[in-house]
Design an enzyme around this catalytic site. Sequence first.
Site, PDB file in Angstrom:
ATOM      1  N   ASP A 129       0.602  -1.350   0.052  1.00  0.00           N
ATOM      2  CA  ASP A 129      -0.043   0.041   0.018  1.00  0.00           C
ATOM      3  C   ASP A 129       0.984   1.202  -0.046  1.00  0.00           C
ATOM      4  O   ASP A 129       1.965   1.290   0.611  1.00  0.00           O
ATOM      5  CB  ASP A 129      -0.642  -0.043   1.219  1.00  0.00           C
ATOM      6  CG  ASP A 129      -2.224   0.542   1.091  1.00  0.00           C
ATOM      7  OD1 ASP A 129      -2.812   0.614   0.113  1.00  0.00           O
ATOM      8  OD2 ASP A 129      -2.733   1.335   2.153  1.00  0.00           O
ATOM      9  N   TYR A 152       2.375   4.894   0.936  1.00  0.00           N
ATOM     10  CA  TYR A 152       2.461   5.554   2.419  1.00  0.00           C
ATOM     11  C   TYR A 152       1.390   6.303   2.488  1.00  0.00           C
ATOM     12  O   TYR A 152       0.866   6.902   1.474  1.00  0.00           O
ATOM     13  CB  TYR A 152       3.767   6.272   2.597  1.00  0.00           C
ATOM     14  CG  TYR A 152       4.995   5.586   2.538  1.00  0.00           C
ATOM     15  CD1 TYR A 152       5.183   4.759   3.713  1.00  0.00           C
ATOM     16  CD2 TYR A 152       5.895   5.744   1.849  1.00  0.00           C
ATOM     17  CE1 TYR A 152       6.302   3.828   3.632  1.00  0.00           C
ATOM     18  CE2 TYR A 152       7.100   5.041   1.603  1.00  0.00           C
ATOM     19  CZ  TYR A 152       7.294   4.104   2.713  1.00  0.00           C
ATOM     20  OH  TYR A 152       8.597   3.474   2.946  1.00  0.00           O
ATOM     21  N   PHE A 185       8.080   1.711  -1.334  1.00  0.00           N
ATOM     22  CA  PHE A 185       8.923   2.131   0.058  1.00  0.00           C
ATOM     23  C   PHE A 185       9.618   3.289  -0.187  1.00  0.00           C
ATOM     24  O   PHE A 185      10.439   3.790   0.850  1.00  0.00           O
ATOM     25  CB  PHE A 185       9.912   0.855   0.029  1.00  0.00           C
ATOM     26  CG  PHE A 185       9.287  -0.507   0.381  1.00  0.00           C
ATOM     27  CD1 PHE A 185       8.860  -0.657   1.733  1.00  0.00           C
ATOM     28  CD2 PHE A 185       9.105  -1.269  -0.584  1.00  0.00           C
ATOM     29  CE1 PHE A 185       8.222  -1.955   2.121  1.00  0.00           C
ATOM     30  CE2 PHE A 185       8.547  -2.717  -0.178  1.00  0.00           C
ATOM     31  CZ  PHE A 185       8.267  -2.916   1.024  1.00  0.00           C
ATOM     32  N   HIS A 203       8.843  -9.230   6.298  1.00  0.00           N
ATOM     33  CA  HIS A 203       8.616  -7.633   5.710  1.00  0.00           C
ATOM     34  C   HIS A 203       9.529  -6.758   6.748  1.00  0.00           C
ATOM     35  O   HIS A 203       9.771  -7.024   7.874  1.00  0.00           O
ATOM     36  CB  HIS A 203       7.236  -7.394   6.167  1.00  0.00           C
ATOM     37  CG  HIS A 203       6.806  -6.011   5.492  1.00  0.00           C
ATOM     38  ND1 HIS A 203       7.149  -4.718   5.936  1.00  0.00           N
ATOM     39  CD2 HIS A 203       6.250  -5.529   4.551  1.00  0.00           C
ATOM     40  CE1 HIS A 203       6.794  -3.773   5.159  1.00  0.00           C
ATOM     41  NE2 HIS A 203       6.209  -4.400   4.154  1.00  0.00           N
TER      42      HIS A 203
END
Length: 234
Positions: free
Chosen positions: A69, A71, A82, A191
Site C-alpha cells: 500500500d 504511504y 517503499f 517484511h
Amino acid sequence: MVLDLLELLPGDWRERLDPLVDPLGLAALGAFVAKEYEEQTVYPPREDLFNAFRHCSFDKARVLILGQDPYHGPGQAHGLSFSVRDGVKLPPSLRNIYKELEADLGVPVAKTGDLTPWADQGVLLLNAVLTVRASEAGSHANRGWEEFTDAAIRALNEKEERVVFVLWGAYARKKAKLVTGEHHVVHESAHPSPLSAKKFFGSRPFSTVNKALTDVGQPEIDWAVPGPAALSEG
C-alpha cells in the site's frame, strides 16, 4: 470523470498489460480512482501514480520489489514502493531496508529516501495497491488494483530474460504463485516493518538479487542511493 488507466501507462507497459486485464474491471477501477481524487485527499498525487512504470520500462525491468500500500502521510508517497521524496523523514520500513543493505553489502545508510536510482536501473518498485486515502491505510484495497498489479507480475513472468522477484512479508509472498518461469528467481523473506524486522534482518536480499543477475550475465544493481539529505525519524 473516468480515468483511462491504460492510457496513462507508458506505451510498452500498456501493450503488455492490455491483454492481461479485464476491461470492465479496469473501467470500474478507473471510475473509482477518479472519484476519489476529486473528492478526497489521495496519495500519491495523480501525476505520480505510475512513476514505477515510467522509471522502469518493461524491457529494462529485471527486479521487482513488491510493496502492499502507498504511504498515507502528507508528502510521502510518490509512486515507488517503499520510497519517499527527498527531505521527507525516512519511514521505519525504509530505515530497516537501509540497515539490511548496509549489513548485506556494506552500502552506507542513505540520507535520502528517494529510491528513484534503483528504479532507473531496472528495479520495478511496485505496490500491489497504487492509491490510498490520506491517513487511511488500506482504504483502496479490494477495488481492483490487485488485479491490475497482478497483471504486471504476470507480464514480467512472461519475459524471456531473468527477473528477480523480491517478496517481503506474507501479503507479497502470496504473489509467488504468479511466477512460473523456471529461469526467474523468487526471493522471499519477512517484511522490513518494525513488527517483523528481526526476521527480515539477515535475509540478504540485495546480494541475492545481484548474484541471480550476474549468474545469467546481467549487470548488478548499484544499490547506493545518492541524493540530498533527508531528516532522520527519531
